[in-house]
Design a protein around this motif. Structure first.
Motif, PDB file in Angstrom:
ATOM      1  N   ARG A 150      23.296 -11.727  25.040  1.00 49.87           N
ATOM      2  CA  ARG A 150      24.677 -11.283  25.280  1.00 49.87           C
ATOM      3  C   ARG A 150      24.730 -10.290  26.436  1.00 49.87           C
ATOM      4  NH1 ARG A 150      27.496  -9.649  19.698  1.00 49.87           N
ATOM      5  NH2 ARG A 150      29.388  -9.924  20.943  1.00 49.87           N
ATOM      6  N   HIS A 151      23.781  -9.373  26.453  1.00 48.49           N
ATOM      7  CA  HIS A 151      23.727  -8.383  27.539  1.00 48.49           C
ATOM      8  C   HIS A 151      23.465  -9.079  28.873  1.00 48.49           C
ATOM      9  CE1 HIS A 151      23.054  -4.452  29.390  1.00 48.49           C
ATOM     10  NE2 HIS A 151      21.993  -4.974  29.973  1.00 48.49           N
ATOM     11  N   TYR A 152      22.568 -10.037  28.865  1.00 54.53           N
ATOM     12  CA  TYR A 152      22.242 -10.766  30.099  1.00 54.53           C
ATOM     13  C   TYR A 152      23.465 -11.531  30.623  1.00 54.53           C
ATOM     14  CZ  TYR A 152      19.910 -13.956  33.320  1.00 54.53           C
ATOM     15  OH  TYR A 152      19.553 -14.654  34.437  1.00 54.53           O
ATOM     16  N   LEU A 153      24.187 -12.200  29.723  1.00 51.48           N
ATOM     17  CA  LEU A 153      25.378 -12.942  30.135  1.00 51.48           C
ATOM     18  C   LEU A 153      26.446 -12.012  30.690  1.00 51.48           C
ATOM     19  CD1 LEU A 153      25.672 -15.550  27.233  1.00 51.48           C
ATOM     20  CD2 LEU A 153      24.850 -15.947  29.560  1.00 51.48           C
ATOM     21  N   ASP A 154      26.577 -10.836  30.098  1.00 52.88           N
ATOM     22  CA  ASP A 154      27.525  -9.846  30.619  1.00 52.88           C
ATOM     23  C   ASP A 154      27.148  -9.455  32.046  1.00 52.88           C
ATOM     24  OD1 ASP A 154      28.948  -9.829  28.267  1.00 52.88           O
ATOM     25  OD2 ASP A 154      28.018  -8.002  27.481  1.00 52.88           O
ATOM     26  N   GLU A 155      25.845  -9.263  32.275  1.00 54.18           N
ATOM     27  CA  GLU A 155      25.381  -8.896  33.612  1.00 54.18           C
ATOM     28  C   GLU A 155      25.681  -9.996  34.624  1.00 54.18           C
ATOM     29  OE1 GLU A 155      21.229  -7.999  33.399  1.00 54.18           O
ATOM     30  OE2 GLU A 155      21.581  -5.868  33.044  1.00 54.18           O
ATOM     31  N   VAL A 156      25.339 -11.232  34.261  1.00 55.69           N
ATOM     32  CA  VAL A 156      25.547 -12.358  35.179  1.00 55.69           C
ATOM     33  C   VAL A 156      27.036 -12.545  35.460  1.00 55.69           C
ATOM     34  CG1 VAL A 156      25.316 -14.862  35.431  1.00 55.69           C
ATOM     35  CG2 VAL A 156      23.414 -13.524  34.521  1.00 55.69           C
ATOM     36  N   ALA A 157      27.867 -12.431  34.413  1.00 62.92           N
ATOM     37  CA  ALA A 157      29.312 -12.605  34.584  1.00 62.92           C
ATOM     38  C   ALA A 157      29.907 -11.524  35.483  1.00 62.92           C
ATOM     39  CB  ALA A 157      30.003 -12.591  33.223  1.00 62.92           C
ATOM     40  N   SER A 158      29.250 -10.354  35.513  1.00 60.80           N
ATOM     41  CA  SER A 158      29.762  -9.263  36.351  1.00 60.80           C
ATOM     42  C   SER A 158      29.224  -9.325  37.779  1.00 60.80           C
ATOM     43  CB  SER A 158      29.391  -7.906  35.721  1.00 60.80           C
ATOM     44  OG  SER A 158      27.987  -7.696  35.763  1.00 60.80           O
ATOM     45  N   GLY A 159      28.411 -10.357  38.064  1.00 66.82           N
ATOM     46  CA  GLY A 159      27.933 -10.556  39.429  1.00 66.82           C
ATOM     47  C   GLY A 159      26.475 -10.216  39.666  1.00 66.82           C
ATOM     48  N   MET A 160      25.740  -9.835  38.610  1.00 69.31           N
ATOM     49  CA  MET A 160      24.314  -9.559  38.779  1.00 69.31           C
ATOM     50  C   MET A 160      23.552 -10.867  39.018  1.00 69.31           C
ATOM     51  SD  MET A 160      23.745  -6.271  38.514  1.00 69.31           S
ATOM     52  CE  MET A 160      22.087  -5.988  37.877  1.00 69.31           C
ATOM     53  N   PRO A 161      22.376 -10.808  39.681  1.00 71.30           N
ATOM     54  CA  PRO A 161      21.619 -12.037  39.965  1.00 71.30           C
ATOM     55  C   PRO A 161      21.198 -12.759  38.689  1.00 71.30           C
ATOM     56  CG  PRO A 161      20.762 -10.183  41.236  1.00 71.30           C
ATOM     57  CD  PRO A 161      21.717  -9.619  40.250  1.00 71.30           C
ATOM     58  N   ASN A 162      21.119 -14.071  38.785  1.00 67.66           N
ATOM     59  CA  ASN A 162      20.657 -14.895  37.667  1.00 67.66           C
ATOM     60  C   ASN A 162      19.131 -14.895  37.673  1.00 67.66           C
ATOM     61  OD1 ASN A 162      20.386 -16.825  35.630  1.00 67.66           O
ATOM     62  ND2 ASN A 162      20.604 -18.527  37.063  1.00 67.66           N
ATOM     63  N   GLN A 163      18.532 -14.011  36.861  1.00 64.63           N
ATOM     64  CA  GLN A 163      17.080 -13.858  36.806  1.00 64.63           C
ATOM     65  C   GLN A 163      16.620 -13.944  35.344  1.00 64.63           C
ATOM     66  OE1 GLN A 163      16.947  -9.988  38.725  1.00 64.63           O
ATOM     67  NE2 GLN A 163      16.308 -10.892  40.671  1.00 64.63           N
ATOM     68  N   PRO A 164      16.423 -15.152  34.828  1.00 67.78           N
ATOM     69  CA  PRO A 164      16.054 -15.314  33.414  1.00 67.78           C
ATOM     70  C   PRO A 164      14.778 -14.588  32.999  1.00 67.78           C
ATOM     71  CG  PRO A 164      16.655 -17.422  34.394  1.00 67.78           C
ATOM     72  CD  PRO A 164      16.582 -16.448  35.511  1.00 67.78           C
ATOM     73  N   LEU A 222      24.814 -17.887  41.197  1.00 65.02           N
ATOM     74  CA  LEU A 222      25.333 -18.820  40.214  1.00 65.02           C
ATOM     75  C   LEU A 222      26.829 -18.999  40.375  1.00 65.02           C
ATOM     76  CD1 LEU A 222      24.501 -20.375  37.555  1.00 65.02           C
ATOM     77  CD2 LEU A 222      25.326 -18.368  36.335  1.00 65.02           C
ATOM     78  N   ASP A 223      27.301 -20.221  40.229  1.00 65.28           N
ATOM     79  CA  ASP A 223      28.741 -20.487  40.190  1.00 65.28           C
ATOM     80  C   ASP A 223      29.264 -19.968  38.853  1.00 65.28           C
ATOM     81  OD1 ASP A 223      31.303 -21.418  40.234  1.00 65.28           O
ATOM     82  OD2 ASP A 223      30.788 -23.548  40.294  1.00 65.28           O
ATOM     83  N   LEU A 224      30.062 -18.899  38.899  1.00 69.86           N
ATOM     84  CA  LEU A 224      30.507 -18.247  37.675  1.00 69.86           C
ATOM     85  C   LEU A 224      31.673 -18.960  37.002  1.00 69.86           C
ATOM     86  CD1 LEU A 224      30.327 -14.486  38.757  1.00 69.86           C
ATOM     87  CD2 LEU A 224      28.657 -15.814  37.455  1.00 69.86           C
ATOM     88  N   GLY A 225      32.240 -19.976  37.680  1.00 63.09           N
ATOM     89  CA  GLY A 225      33.379 -20.685  37.101  1.00 63.09           C
ATOM     90  C   GLY A 225      33.100 -21.251  35.718  1.00 63.09           C
ATOM     91  N   PRO A 226      32.107 -22.144  35.588  1.00 58.71           N
ATOM     92  CA  PRO A 226      31.816 -22.730  34.272  1.00 58.71           C
ATOM     93  C   PRO A 226      31.489 -21.683  33.210  1.00 58.71           C
ATOM     94  CG  PRO A 226      30.710 -23.971  35.995  1.00 58.71           C
ATOM     95  CD  PRO A 226      31.277 -22.748  36.647  1.00 58.71           C
ATOM     96  N   LEU A 227      30.766 -20.615  33.591  1.00 54.24           N
ATOM     97  CA  LEU A 227      30.434 -19.569  32.620  1.00 54.24           C
ATOM     98  C   LEU A 227      31.693 -18.863  32.140  1.00 54.24           C
ATOM     99  CD1 LEU A 227      28.426 -17.824  31.058  1.00 54.24           C
ATOM    100  CD2 LEU A 227      28.170 -16.400  33.102  1.00 54.24           C
TER     101      LEU A 227
END
Length: 316
Positions: free
Chosen positions: A102-116, A7-12
């Motif tokens: 919130r936990h999921y967004l923290d993970e994604v923002a820290s570089g974890m894969p985007n896996q909904p 995921l492009d983390l810029g917009p997030l």
């Protein structure tokens, strides 16, 4: 949005502060509502802040997360409208779902894969609270549908228009015959083999990659069913019925396939543990393995504690 784990983390990163603030306020209001379910004002506050967060998430394009945030909104709307009982349990459920986001967004923002699909447990609970009997796991599955199958090793089967229509009718009848046999006895995979043979003929007549893609994916799905690598449940049976309807649309001249139908077929290929070479080819072509989270220990009860520890460390 064409979903990808990269995921492009810029917009997030631009709106994450706003999302965190709105979700935090919604969580706080729901806590007060859970303490006093007659306090409709707190329910309205929670809905307002949740709607703000949902709007920001929509801008980012995190489709799976917005699916969950929308489910929370619909649950709270059901409480306000009287369709869902106003109980402490509902408030606590919405709080847990917000904490999971919130936990999921923290993970994604820290570089974890985007896996909904990681949010599937919370999503199922939200829909169950509104009375849903069946929840499709593919609701939170968003592969990149712009990808295409590899080039054919053989030339497409070219038939005159009249002969193509006649052949399609024959193959649809063969698919339906096999489907009926399989519905009568799910242990008898000869019906699935007949369905697979019918789809293979249809796939061979599709010259363009975009028109061919769905049928190519469907062959892999049926291979997985033959090898019993996909659970035979209501959702997969319904999917096969929708494949039959897609054959009818093809007979009527439409080559357009609904995005949701392709997503659902890809989901069952993604979760198949095996099924042969074509299953693996589809997984590789659509990068499906990266979209399915690995099974790990359930840390859901620990997430609020982990978040509090992280906030304490940040403050320190």
């Amino acid at each position: 949005m064409a979903a990808t784990t990269d995921l492009d983390l810029g917009p997030l990163s631009w709106v994450k502060g706003e999302i965190d603030l709105a979700l935090g306020r919604a969580h706080e209001a729901l806590g007060k509502f859970a303490g006093d379910p007659d306090d409709s004002a707190q329910l309205k506050f929670a809905r307002t802040h949740l709607h703000q967060a949902h709007g920001a998430l929509s801008i980012v394009g995190l489709d799976g997360v917005t699916q969950v945030s929308e489910a929370i909104e619909l649950l709270l709307a059901g409480v306000e409208g009287g369709q869902v009982a106003a109980t402490p349990a509902v408030g606590e459920l919405a709080q847990r779902a917000i904490a999971a986001i919130r936990h999921y967004l923290d993970e994604v923002a820290s570089g974890m894969p985007n896996q909904p699909l990681k949010l599937l447990a919370a999503y199922r609970d939200l829909l169950a609270a509104r009375g849903a009997e069946r929840v499709a796991s593919s609701d939170l599955f968003f592969p990149d549908l712009s990808l295409r199958p590899p080039k054919r090793t053989e030339e497409p089967l070219e038939l005159p228009a009249g002969e193509a229509a006649r052949r399609l009718k024959v193959e649809r009848a063969r698919f339906e015959r096999g489907f009926l046999r399989w519905l009568r006895n799910a242990e008898d995979v000869s019906g699935v083999i007949e369905m697979r043979e019918a789809v293979a003929v249809i796939e061979a007549t599709q010259a363009l990659p975009a028109a061919r893609a769905f049928w190519w994916i469907t062959i892999a799905l049926l291979d997985a069913l033959v090898e019993r690598q996909v659970p035979v449940d209501f959702h997969v049976k319904k999917l096969c019925a929708r494949i039959d309807l897609q054959m009818r649309r093809l007979l009527e001249g439409s080559r357009t396939v609904a995005e949701r139908l392709v997503r659902d077929a890809l989901y069952f290929v993604a979760v198949a543990k095996g099924g042969g070479a074509q299953v693996q080819q589809v997984k590789e072509a659509y990068q499906l393995d990266a979209l399915v989270p690995a099974r790990t220990a359930d840390i859901e009860p620990l997430k609020p504690i982990l978040r509090a520890m992280r906030d304490s460390l940040a403050a320190a």
